[in-house]
Design an enzyme around this catalytic site. Structure first.
Site, PDB file in Angstrom:
ATOM      1  N   GLU A   1       7.891  -1.988   9.352  1.00  0.00           N
ATOM      2  CA  GLU A   1       8.724  -1.286  10.325  1.00  0.00           C
ATOM      3  C   GLU A   1      10.005  -0.830   9.625  1.00  0.00           C
ATOM      4  OE1 GLU A   1      10.796   0.528  12.601  1.00  0.00           O
ATOM      5  OE2 GLU A   1       8.979  -0.091  13.673  1.00  0.00           O
TER       6      GLU A   1
ATOM      7  N   GLU B   1       0.825  -1.205   0.000  1.00  0.00           N
ATOM      8  CA  GLU B   1       0.000   0.000   0.000  1.00  0.00           C
ATOM      9  C   GLU B   1       0.859   1.255   0.000  1.00  0.00           C
ATOM     10  OE1 GLU B   1      -3.732  -1.614   2.741  1.00  0.00           O
ATOM     11  OE2 GLU B   1      -2.409  -0.031   3.469  1.00  0.00           O
TER      12      GLU B   1
ATOM     13  N   SER C   1       6.506   5.644  17.510  1.00  0.00           N
ATOM     14  CA  SER C   1       5.143   5.207  17.821  1.00  0.00           C
ATOM     15  C   SER C   1       5.108   4.732  19.271  1.00  0.00           C
ATOM     16  CB  SER C   1       4.724   4.076  16.872  1.00  0.00           C
ATOM     17  OG  SER C   1       4.743   4.520  15.539  1.00  0.00           O
TER      18      SER C   1
ATOM     19  N   ASN D   1      -8.407   4.683  13.860  1.00  0.00           N
ATOM     20  CA  ASN D   1      -9.205   4.410  12.665  1.00  0.00           C
ATOM     21  C   ASN D   1      -9.816   3.021  12.814  1.00  0.00           C
ATOM     22  OD1 ASN D   1      -9.107   6.629  11.031  1.00  0.00           O
ATOM     23  ND2 ASN D   1      -7.737   5.746   9.511  1.00  0.00           N
TER      24      ASN D   1
ATOM     25  N   CYS E   1       3.968  -6.605   7.993  1.00  0.00           N
ATOM     26  CA  CYS E   1       4.776  -6.186   9.138  1.00  0.00           C
ATOM     27  C   CYS E   1       4.861  -7.324  10.144  1.00  0.00           C
ATOM     28  CB  CYS E   1       4.160  -4.954   9.802  1.00  0.00           C
ATOM     29  SG  CYS E   1       5.152  -4.292  11.174  1.00  0.00           S
TER      30      CYS E   1
ATOM     31  N   CYS F   1      -3.338  -2.852  14.712  1.00  0.00           N
ATOM     32  CA  CYS F   1      -2.877  -2.553  13.355  1.00  0.00           C
ATOM     33  C   CYS F   1      -3.365  -3.578  12.343  1.00  0.00           C
ATOM     34  CB  CYS F   1      -1.352  -2.491  13.345  1.00  0.00           C
ATOM     35  SG  CYS F   1      -0.661  -2.112  11.733  1.00  0.00           S
TER      36      CYS F   1
ATOM     37  N   CYS G   1       1.387  -5.027  16.091  1.00  0.00           N
ATOM     38  CA  CYS G   1       0.757  -4.152  17.077  1.00  0.00           C
ATOM     39  C   CYS G   1      -0.727  -4.495  17.123  1.00  0.00           C
ATOM     40  CB  CYS G   1       0.966  -2.684  16.709  1.00  0.00           C
ATOM     41  SG  CYS G   1       2.702  -2.179  16.764  1.00  0.00           S
TER      42      CYS G   1
ATOM     43  N   CYS H   1      -3.716   1.707   7.960  1.00  0.00           N
ATOM     44  CA  CYS H   1      -2.620   0.999   7.310  1.00  0.00           C
ATOM     45  C   CYS H   1      -2.894  -0.499   7.240  1.00  0.00           C
ATOM     46  CB  CYS H   1      -1.327   1.272   8.083  1.00  0.00           C
ATOM     47  SG  CYS H   1       0.099   0.514   7.347  1.00  0.00           S
TER      48      CYS H   1
ATOM     49  N   CYS I   1       2.576   8.605   1.821  1.00  0.00           N
ATOM     50  CA  CYS I   1       2.805   7.693   2.947  1.00  0.00           C
ATOM     51  C   CYS I   1       3.247   6.357   2.371  1.00  0.00           C
ATOM     52  CB  CYS I   1       1.514   7.554   3.754  1.00  0.00           C
ATOM     53  SG  CYS I   1       1.612   6.320   5.057  1.00  0.00           S
TER      54      CYS I   1
END
Length: 416
Positions: free
Chosen positions: A214, A141, A266, A344, A166, A173, A170, A387, A159
């Protein structure tokens, strides 16, 4: 990397030009019938994609490549112009070059390094999210965020992603839920910026490494891409941000480069216990250690660290959390800024977005304690903006096991 973020960094790598006379090695390509990735991988794994890529090479390197293929150095200057000014995607479109030179480049296995756009989603606010289909059929993305100022000029932020998926997972996420495949190569990072420029027909003014992955687990390629974006695509270093959840030993390496770009950490919690519940990798990098590295980064670079804080309703958004956060930041120095990011919503998550009143109270509490704070405007909610959301609709792979969680990065050489 950050479920709610949309967002960056730099440096140089020398492509072995002896490759110019070799034919490319056979490529491992996933069947075009299926876009699902195969098995989990190490956080440092790279894919068997073509190593002979022009995008990301500097002008001197392109000049040397031309000489190695029997051309004069000015042909390398022409290559540079075609790639970075005209931004052409195919070698056969380089009509300024002799046909024989174009054929030699292709026969030696060279490509420009531009991938097709697999899907485009545009939100009502103008935010555009792209899925880019890489050479091995994996999807990444990238997001274009346009903001028009009072004078009518547009700031366009790209972005960008640094990994396919990843490995850090998290808890809030979407990218982590979709699994992890490999690191991106430098050209796969750079091409995201060029793709955003192509869609908007406007120069990208800002780059944030806040997309999938990351960045500190792929620091070598991120720094190489940063160098190219700064020197070749001509985006100022201060317009570039690198975001990290924190990987042991890497903030020190980044500080040694003395870049003028912004480091964004973060954080998401004001204490170690709460942070571990939100960011599993925090167990490998205690809060005191990461805050010390951020303080040292500020002392070495004179660049303020930005702390990203995703606000999760009922989890980390109470005023007592804000008080504790302010105390933490004052304890470790004053070169900091807090960017509050209201969550989000993503499918399959139990987390909720805080009420507007709670967001404002959190910000006011920080400001009353002399902490510089901003609240990130939510963009692209109707374009799967969090994301990893859009990618998960089209491509999923298994999550890593606990044994594959964040580990200290090997002591790799980083060129600054």
């Amino acid at each position: 990397m950050i479920a709610t973020s949309m967002a960056m960094l730099q440096q140089v790598c020398s492509v072995p030009l002896a490759r110019a006379v070799r034919r490319p090695r056979s490529l491992t390509v996933v069947s075009s019938r299926s876009l699902s990735t195969s098995s989990p991988a190490s956080p440092h794994r790279t894919s068997h994609v073509n190593p002979n890529v022009l995008l990301g090479m500097s002008e001197p390197e392109l000049q040397q490549l031309a000489v190695d293929l029997g051309q004069q150095t000015y042909r390398g200057k022409q290559l540079y112009h075609l790639i970075y000014q005209r931004k052409l995607k195919e070698i056969q479109d380089f009509s300024q070059l002799p046909q024989a030179f174009r054929n030699d480049l292709q026969e030696a296995g060279w490509t420009v390094g531009r991938s097709p756009i697999y899907r485009t989603v545009t939100a009502a606010d103008g935010t555009v999210k792209l899925l880019i289909k890489l050479e091995d059929n994996r999807l990444i993305e990238t997001v274009g965020i346009p903001v028009e100022d009072e004078k009518g000029s547009m700031r366009l932020t790209a972005c960008v992603s640094s990994q396919v998926g990843c490995p850090l997972r998290c808890s809030f996420c979407a990218t982590g839920k979709g699994g992890y495949s490999r690191n991106l190569q430098r050209h796969e990072i750079i091409e995201q910026v060029l793709a955003i420029e192509e869609i908007f027909k406007h120069r990208v003014t800002n780059v944030v490494f806040m997309g999938m992955g990351e960045p500190m687990l792929n620091l070598k390629s991120v720094l190489e891409a940063h160098r190219c974006l700064n020197k070749d695509v001509q985006i100022g270093q201060r317009m570039i941000t690198i975001s990290t959840v924190g990987v042991p030993n890497t903030i020190k390496k980044l500080a040694s480069c003395k870049l003028q770009s912004t480091l964004a950490l973060s954080l998401h919690a004001p204490n170690q216990k709460l942070r571990e519940t939100i960011v599993p990798s925090a167990k490998s990098y205690p809060l005191d250690a990461i805050m010390k590295d951020c303080r040292d980064y500020f002392l070495e670079t004179s660049r303020r660290v930005s702390f990203e804080y995703a606000l999760l309703a009922g989890v980390n958004d109470r005023t007592e959390h804000a008080v504790e956060l302010a105390e933490l930041l004052h304890e470790w120095g004053r070169g900091s800024h807090v960017n509050l990011i209201p969550f989000n919503p993503i499918e399959g998550s139990d987390y909720q977005r805080p009420k507007k009143k709670a967001i404002q109270a959190f910000a006011a509490t920080l400001e009353s304690r002399k902490i510089t704070v901003s609240i990130r405007q939510t963009r692209g909610l109707d374009a799967s903006a969090a994301c990893g959301q859009l990618r998960n609709e089209f491509q999923k792979s298994p999550l890593l096991t606990d044994s594959d969680s964040l580990q200290p990065q090997p002591d790799i050489a980083v060129a600054c």
